[in-house]
Design an enzyme around this catalytic site. Structure first.
Site, PDB file in Angstrom:
ATOM      1  CE  LYS A  42      -3.964  -2.205   2.232  1.00 50.02           C
ATOM      2  NZ  LYS A  42      -3.417  -3.522   2.640  1.00 50.02           N
TER       3      LYS A  42
HETATM    4  C1  LIG Z   1      -4.357  -4.542   2.271  1.00 52.57           C
HETATM    5  C2  LIG Z   1      -3.793  -5.875   2.263  1.00 52.57           C
HETATM    6  C3  LIG Z   1      -4.366  -6.900   1.515  1.00 52.57           C
HETATM    7  C4  LIG Z   1      -5.647  -6.736   0.737  1.00 52.57           C
HETATM    8  O1  LIG Z   1      -5.573  -5.787  -0.288  1.00 52.57           O
HETATM    9  P1  LIG Z   1      -6.916  -5.176  -0.913  1.00 52.57           P
HETATM   10  O2  LIG Z   1      -6.471  -4.190  -1.900  1.00 52.57           O
HETATM   11  O3  LIG Z   1      -7.667  -4.550   0.236  1.00 52.57           O
HETATM   12  O4  LIG Z   1      -7.665  -6.304  -1.492  1.00 52.57           O
HETATM   13  C5  LIG Z   1      -3.738  -8.127   1.504  1.00 52.57           C
HETATM   14  N1  LIG Z   1      -2.617  -8.353   2.224  1.00 52.57           N
HETATM   15  C6  LIG Z   1      -2.047  -7.394   2.966  1.00 52.57           C
HETATM   16  C7  LIG Z   1      -0.832  -7.708   3.742  1.00 52.57           C
HETATM   17  C8  LIG Z   1      -2.607  -6.134   3.009  1.00 52.57           C
HETATM   18  O5  LIG Z   1      -2.050  -5.197   3.751  1.00 52.57           O
END
Ligand SMILES: *Cc1c(COP(=O)(O)O)cnc(C)c1O
Length: 448
Positions: free
Chosen positions: A113
């Site tokens: 992210k």
């Molecule tokens: C946010 C996250 C996800 C899921 O991603 P999305 O875009 O919400 O589907 C999966 N694994 C980890 C470690 C995350 O931080």
């Protein structure tokens, strides 16, 4: 580029409005009116391009009409200060495998992210600096923009760090009390400056509900400029498409890009949605797998054609504990609600904690690769669903050290915490306790 709402009732918006507002007036999610296809030559030569150059080309297709070329390049390069490798997960004693992992955890907070968060921070800053007024966004005293973000762990740290020290923007991180890992909590509660952490007595869905209610509240919107940095924001989720173009490029360089299947551990479905946008731009990935933990809403939709949100269940892979994935609306819209079109391109998988544990152990024993609980869902889904002649790439969405207690417990290891993570653990935790009642949250914000 103009953006419409998935609910089709809000006015068409500019990119600036979509980024500053986050959610449309009708509570829908913004979608770009057109998705530009990238030329054939781009894909033919992509294996010789760097991650950064690939991302610039993709960013130009998304945002090139609305952001000056040089500025956009700067935003992309500032966002991608790290690499995003594909790594073979090869059984011991063999020299080939059809399963690869795309390691998405080399960013500043070791979260995928980081890319969307930093990109959004810089794009928002770009628009604020230009000082242009957004039609339809109320002018309120002070020009500061307030970012509200609900997190089950990773989003909060990525957004807090992406926005840390960015002038003109204040970030409120809402997280469920006792439900994020200690390392994750440190990553957004110790920063200070323009970052405020709010510890909600509830679950992730309560945090998300508070944020959504705040955006819809007339008093609050008259009092302060509010926006979201969850993957409902186009500037947060779209840049994640960079990863998938890069994955294809690196696999092509290995001669493994034909019949490539991309498997994405999913929670709010922002990451896989970005991958699907890539596909719509011509990225030659054969098909996709959405890997879920016990929160099986999307899986059930694929089986039945019915979307039935559920309260979220707490699992080992807690960043995917989502009972009503926001980006489902985008996926549904992208394929015009055509269930057959969706199921022909995307498969689902769902794993309970017990299976996640077993997968982590098996993978470690067989290959030596340390999976985190989220990546484990992706790896297992490829093991279960990959067909003859296909090559699978699953996203390892978190560095295993982020879930050190769990991982060590399951694998009987003592994995090393990268220095970057350790640095966060040294700070002092500061957060504001909050009930899950909207009236309390509103009172708090009205005093800011
Ligand atoms: C946010 C996250 C996800 C899921 O991603 P999305 O875009 O919400 O589907 C999966 N694994 C980890 C470690 C995350 O931080």
């Amino acid at each position: 580029m103009k953006y419409y709402s998935t609910n089709k009732k809000a006015p068409i918006a500019t990119l600036e409005k979509a980024v500053v507002k986050g959610l449309a007036e009708d509570k829908g999610l913004y979608m770009p009116e057109t998705i530009k296809k990238l030329p054939k030559e781009f894909f033919e030569n992509i294996d010789k391009m760097s991650f950064q150059d690939i991302a610039c080309a993709v960013a130009d297709a998304f945002f090139g009409e609305d952001v000056e070329k040089e500025a956009l390049r700067n935003i992309v390069c500032d966002t991608l200060s790290f690499d995003c490798p594909v790594v073979p997960v090869t059984p011991k004693g063999k020299d080939d495998t059809d399963i690869y992992t795309l390691e998405l955890f080399h960013g500043p907070t070791l979260a995928f992210k980081d890319v969307g968060a930093r990109f959004m921070a810089r794009l928002l800053q770009y628009f604020l600096r230009k000082g242009s007024k957004v039609q339809g966004v109320q002018e309120v005293q002070g020009s500061e923009v307030n970012v509200l973000v609900a997190t089950s762990g990773d989003t909060g740290s990525a957004v807090a760090n992406g926005f840390l020290g960015v002038e003109g923007i204040h970030v409120y991180v809402l997280y469920p009390k006792g439900k994020v890992s200690p390392i994750q909590e440190c990553q957004f509660t110790t920063l200070g400056k323009n970052i405020t952490a709010i510890e909600v007595d509830g679950v992730f869905d309560d945090c998300q509900a508070l944020v959504k209610a705040a955006f819809m509240d007339a008093d609050l919107n008259a009092h302060m400029k509010l926006t979201s940095a969850n993957s409902i924001n186009v500037a947060r989720f779209l840049p994640q498409a960079f990863y998938y173009f890069n994955a294809y490029a690196r696999m092509k360089a290995l001669g493994k890009a034909d019949n490539m299947v991309m498997c994405v551990p999913s929670g709010n479905f922002g990451n896989i949605c970005a991958a699907l946008f890539g596909h719509a731009m011509g990225l030659p990935i054969k098909r996709f797998i959405a890997a879920n933990n016990a929160n099986d809403i999307f899986y059930n939709y694929l089986q039945t054609g019915k979307y039935c949100p559920q309260p979220s269940k707490a699992t080992l892979a807690n960043a995917m504990d989502v009972g009503d994935p926001s980006n489902f609306a985008r996926i549904y819209d992208l394929y015009k609600g055509d269930h057959a079109a969706i199921t022909s391109l995307i498969s689902g998988a769902t794993y309970k904690d017990e299976q996640i544990r077993a997968t982590m152990q098996e993978c470690y024993e067989e290959t030596g690769y340390v999976l985190d609980p989220h990546g484990a869902c992706g790896y297992q889904a490829l093991k279960d669903l990959l067909k003859e002649g296909e090559t699978g790439v699953f996203c390892e969405t978190a560095h295993p050290a982020k879930f050190k207690e769990k991982v060590d417990d399951i694998l009987s290891t003592d994995i090393e915490i990268p220095a970057r993570l350790q640095a966060f653990m040294k700070g002092t935790k500061q957060s504001i306790p909050m009930s899950k009642e909207f009236s309390d949250f509103k009172d708090f914000l009205m005093k800011q």
